[in-house]
Design a protein around this motif. Structure first.
Motif: not given
Length: 133
Positions: A54-58, A91-93, A97-104
């Motif tokens: 959650y943190t890496a995504a937001r 936590g890793v986004a 490319g340059a677009v964040r698509v989620g995280a693990v």
């Protein structure tokens, strides 16, 4: 982040983990797409992995470790963040490319190991972790 890619990420962690962990894959809003607690993983590791993802995504940085470094443990800084944020490594986004698509998020091993597993999961899902991971 599709379910198929999220499941590929989870399978990569299952194959690579040196011990029992939990892994959670989220979308760009930090909502869970898929998650798993391995047999033998402490039950709290699932919630820790979810919060890391959650943190890496937001957040405005691409890893939970980078966020922890940014705030430096200052109580006033920590108090100003979303209470769901985690400041533990793992936590890793994920980027297309340059677009964040989620995280693990991964939890259960030492922070550097959790972070490396999250990066492995992201690559297995066909995305890129941040530079340097």
């Amino acid at each position: 982040m599709t379910h198929d890619r999220a499941l590929a990420a989870i399978h990569a962690v299952l194959e690579a983990a040196a011990g029992p962990v939990s892994v959670v894959v989220v979308d760009t809003h930090g909502e869970v797409v898929a998650g798993l607690a391995m047999d033998g993983a402490a039950r709290d590791t699932y919630e820790n992995a979810r919060r890391k993802a959650y943190t890496a995504a937001r957040s405005d940085v691409s890893t939970t470790g980078a966020l922890a470094d940014k705030v430096g443990g200052a109580p006033t800084e920590l108090a100003s963040f979303d209470p769901q944020f985690s400041f533990f490594r793992g936590g890793v986004a994920a980027f297309d490319g340059a677009v964040r698509v989620g995280a693990v998020g991964v939890s259960g091993l030492p922070g550097p190991d959790d972070e490396a597993l999250a990066a492995t999961a992201i690559r297995a899902a066909g995305y890129e972790p941040p530079a340097g991971l």
